[in-house]
Design an enzyme around this catalytic site. Structure first.
Site, mmCIF file in Angstrom:
data_model
loop_
_atom_site.group_PDB
_atom_site.id
_atom_site.type_symbol
_atom_site.label_atom_id
_atom_site.label_comp_id
_atom_site.label_asym_id
_atom_site.label_seq_id
_atom_site.Cartn_x
_atom_site.Cartn_y
_atom_site.Cartn_z
ATOM 1 N N LYS A 34 -10.063 13.042 34.232
ATOM 2 C CA LYS A 34 -9.086 12.684 35.271
ATOM 3 C C LYS A 34 -7.749 12.246 34.676
ATOM 4 C CE LYS A 34 -10.698 7.912 35.892
ATOM 5 N NZ LYS A 34 -9.480 7.250 35.390
ATOM 6 N N THR A 35 -7.772 11.567 33.520
ATOM 7 C CA THR A 35 -6.512 11.132 32.907
ATOM 8 C C THR A 35 -5.692 12.340 32.471
ATOM 9 O OG1 THR A 35 -7.573 9.094 32.139
ATOM 10 C CG2 THR A 35 -5.476 9.688 31.116
ATOM 11 N N ASP A 217 -4.698 5.985 40.440
ATOM 12 C CA ASP A 217 -5.899 6.166 39.628
ATOM 13 C C ASP A 217 -6.957 5.137 40.046
ATOM 14 O OD1 ASP A 217 -7.597 7.069 37.666
ATOM 15 O OD2 ASP A 217 -6.561 6.066 36.019
ATOM 16 N N GLU A 218 -8.219 5.420 39.751
ATOM 17 C CA GLU A 218 -9.335 4.503 40.045
ATOM 18 C C GLU A 218 -9.288 4.036 41.503
ATOM 19 O OE1 GLU A 218 -11.625 4.286 37.990
ATOM 20 O OE2 GLU A 218 -10.870 4.357 35.941
ATOM 21 N N GLN A 248 -18.712 5.131 40.757
ATOM 22 C CA GLN A 248 -18.382 4.146 39.730
ATOM 23 C C GLN A 248 -17.713 2.906 40.318
ATOM 24 O OE1 GLN A 248 -17.120 5.737 35.716
ATOM 25 N NE2 GLN A 248 -16.698 7.576 36.934
ATOM 26 N N ARG A 597 -21.760 6.218 29.881
ATOM 27 C CA ARG A 597 -20.947 5.786 28.733
ATOM 28 C C ARG A 597 -21.363 6.547 27.473
ATOM 29 N NH1 ARG A 597 -17.284 5.129 31.286
ATOM 30 N NH2 ARG A 597 -18.684 5.898 32.892
#
Length: 726
Positions: A34-35, A217-218, A248, A597
């Protein structure tokens, strides 16, 4: 260096990037790039669509993420004038320009949490239940601001509470004090910005016309106030691009709501939705486990992560006899991976649901010379709640320890402030006594009656325990101290962070019990010395260290190798989630975050029994293991005939017991001959110094070694960093 390269995007990312106009929602699974999408979209707007950086706003949740995004974009295009910031930084900047329009001076102060605490302390100075009221007010003040209530409207929702009018009065006093001081607390940065927009349409219009394109974002971590701010900013051009993953969302306890993703689709017209399901981080087997677990949540947008990477090892599951065996398993695996796969310590993370279970892991890492850091927190014996209990204990060994006394004389709160302490100090100096002697015999000295009353409970408890000190077993005595001084009352079990502190205190009691069981005749002074020495020797180079952390602390990070420990019912999921479907779904999201992770290797462990909540109890494997596809055999624990008795069976996915024992630590050669060790030998440990082997156990594989100052340690000879002293 980050280069502008649209070919680095996959098909779905490219579709999302090219949809530059209107409302766009991107559901971005873990590790889905996504970044890369966000930075390329901003660069595309500037480079290809000729949009001025001045007309673009990008919002993220941490300063670190904002800086990373800024650095990446600056390597792609010229971007001076571009706003990239957190919500709070953005709002602070807006308020600096225009807050005078809602009655504040532009030179307002932003109060930290400690500043806000002092305001509440002043307001509640004359209240008998000051501590409990303060906790309640802190929650209520933050709650009404995050939910975007006006105080008077919020009061209606509190009518069922005892002392409703009193609470509202205190909250009103708090707000009036901040206003009089021309100050804003952290939540005010958001609420006052929204108030400014609603009160001054011209100010809102200025920012609406400036920011033609807004990116967030997020998005799953936004609270309702943040959502309303974004919605207001985009109401003119309506070019809003949000990226998030409801799977998340793990911060609902601080106001985050994944429901904002649903609100977004209802509040904006013709929303284009894109799913990023291609995962660039993890192997297929790891993603299979994550997909299986999260599929059990009902309130989510359906998506399935698909791996780009080739298949590697399957996740491994380990059933340990207890927490010490679990810790030895983790250490053994780490040394095995280092020896056979050249894994670096910095690429390893040990994750847990609650930090209260970190102590056995920390002690094992120290024993086998493996440097570690606690990410987003403190090492066990550095935690404030542990230092508080140990300070109480130090006063029974050394009544002259003024530092220990000053730490706990007003903990839990007794109303003994700095002025009272100064009086006691001065009196002790004049009488040539210790402060503790003055306090213990307070009735014999010229002190204000109010202070004598405050000292009485502490003094009576101390003298009572002092009479028991030498006749009570050490492990029982620490429990008596915690009970007599009512230490746990300082923490509110309804608040997750504070419940964790109570669990840490329980774990300390368990650690004392373990120390006593291995060190016959050990005194309190011996235990305190061992703790102090462990803290002193633990000064390690953190440039290449293992990360030990709670899952909340590592969201957004990734590691080649991940251990998830304590995968047991009542720990993960946490027991308080049992009565709420919503809370249980958040626990499942936490497990999803933990699993995702891991890039290459994932290890999950659970114990047959664990010391927690103040006692040892049988445990059951977490339901999330079964949901993921692993089916542990439920059975009653049996005695542990060997530390490694559980390293057999197909459930360990090919774990090689022989390979484990042939792995070495950093200072020894492989295939170490352990037959050379015998009872009575002197050995030198890299951290503990000289010790004597007092017993060989587990069929010769382990030794119990007594180290001066540290007590008895049980070490696996094959991997222990020890050498025989001639």
């Amino acid at each position: 260096m980050q280069k502008y390269d649209l070919n680095s995007l996959n098909e779905e990312q490219t579709k999302a990037l090219l949809k530059t106009e209107g409302a766009v929602l991107v559901t971005a699974g873990a590790g889905s790039g996504k970044t890369n999408l966000l930075t390329h979209r901003i660069a595309y707007l500037i480079k290809e669509k000729q949009v001025s950086p001045y007309n673009i706003l990008a919002i993220t949740f941490t300063n670190k993420a904002a800086q990373e995004m800024r650095d990446r974009i600056s390597q792609m295009v010229y971007c001076d004038g571009l706003w990239i910031s957190t919500f709070h930084s953005m709002c602070a900047k807006i308020l600096r320009f225009d807050i005078d329009k809602i009655g504040y001076n532009k030179s307002f102060t932003i109060y930290s949490e400690s500043d806000s605490d002092k305001v509440l302390d002043q307001i509640l100075a004359n209240e008998a239940e000051k501590k409990e009221l303060k906790k309640q007010l802190k929650f209520l003040i933050s709650d009404y601001k995050n939910k975007n209530f006006f105080l008077e409207d919020y009061a209606d929702s509190l009518k069922e509470l005892d002392d409703c009018e009193k609470l509202i009065g205190f909250m009103r006093d708090y707000e009036e004090t901040l206003k009089a001081n021309n100050a804003l607390d952290f939540d005010d940065l958001l609420t006052k910005t929204l108030l400014l927009f609603r009160s001054c349409p011209d100010v809102l219009k200025k920012y609406q016309e400036r920011f033609r394109y807004v990116l967030v974002d997020e998005f799953q971590d936004t609270n309702f106030t943040q959502y309303l701010i974004v919605k207001a900013l985009c109401d003119y051009y309506k070019n809003i691009f949000v990226v998030g993953d409801e799977d998340q969302c793990i911060y609902s306890w601080r106001g985050a709501s994944y429901l904002n993703m649903n609100r977004f689709q209802k509040d904006f017209e013709d929303v284009s939705v894109f799913k990023l399901e291609t995962n660039y981080r993890s192997t297929p087997n790891i993603l299979k486990l994550a997909n299986n677990v999260i599929a059990n949540n009902k309130t989510r947008i359906d998506k399935v992560l698909k791996a780009v990477r080739a298949e590697e090892k399957e996740p491994e599951f380990y059933e340990a006899f207890d927490e010490e065996a679990e810790a030895r398993y983790v250490v053994g695996k780490i040394l095995f991976l280092m020896q056979n796969y050249n894994v670096k310590l910095k690429d390893i993370a040990i994750l847990m649901r609650v930090n209260a279970i970190s102590l056995p892991i920390e002690q094992a890492l120290l024993s086998y010379n493996l440097p570690y850091r606690i990410y987003g927190g403190f090492k066990f014996f550095e935690r404030a709640e542990i230092k508080n209990v140990l300070s109480y204990m130090r006063l029974f060994v050394n009544p002259e320890d003024e530092i220990a006394l000053l730490r706990i004389i007003n903990f839990p709160k007794r109303g003994i402030g700095e002025g009272a302490v100064s009086k006691i100090k001065e009196l002790a100096k004049n009488e040539n006594k210790t402060m503790l002697e003055i306090i213990s015999n307070y009735e014999n000295y010229s002190l204000p009656n109010a202070l004598k009353t405050k000292l009485s409970a502490f003094a009576d408890s101390y003298k009572k325990l002092l009479s028991e000190y030498e006749i009570t077993p050490l492990d029982e005595f620490i429990s008596r101290v915690i009970e007599e001084f009512n230490i746990k009352s300082a923490y509110d079990r309804k608040i997750e962070e504070e419940e964790n502190k109570i669990l840490n205190i329980d774990m300390l009691v368990g650690n004392v019990k373990e120390f006593v069981s291995k060190n016959e005749g050990a005194l309190l002074a011996d235990y305190l010395e061992s703790v102090t020495l462990i803290s002193d020797i633990d000064n390690m180079d953190e440039s290449n260290t293992i990360t030990v952390a709670t899952i909340h602390a590592v969201k957004g990070l990734e590691f080649d190798v991940v251990f998830v420990i304590g995968a047991e019912e009542k720990i993960f999921p946490i027991s308080r989630a049992y009565d709420s479907i919503e809370d249980m779904e958040e626990e499942r999201r936490l497990m999803y975050v933990a699993i995702t992770r891991a890039k290459s290797r994932l290890f999950m462990s659970y114990c047959n029994s664990r010391y927690l909540y103040g006692h040892r109890d049988y445990t059951r494997p977490s339901r999330f293991l079964k949901e993921g596809g692993y089916a542990p055999k439920l059975k009653s624990p049996v005695s542990e005939t060997s530390v490694f008795s559980n390293f057999s069976g197909s459930q360990f996915n090919g774990f090689d017991k022989n390979s484990f024992f042939s792995s070495s630590n950093l200072n020894t050669a492989s295939d170490k001959d352990i037959s050379m060790y015998s009872v009575g030998q002197k050995v030198c440990h890299t951290k503990y110094g000289i010790g004597e082997i007092i017993d060989i156990v587990d069929n010769g594989k382990c030794a119990e070694i007594k180290f001066e100052g540290f007590g008895v340690k049980t070490l696996v000879l094959e991997i222990a960093p020890i050498e025989i002293v001639e």
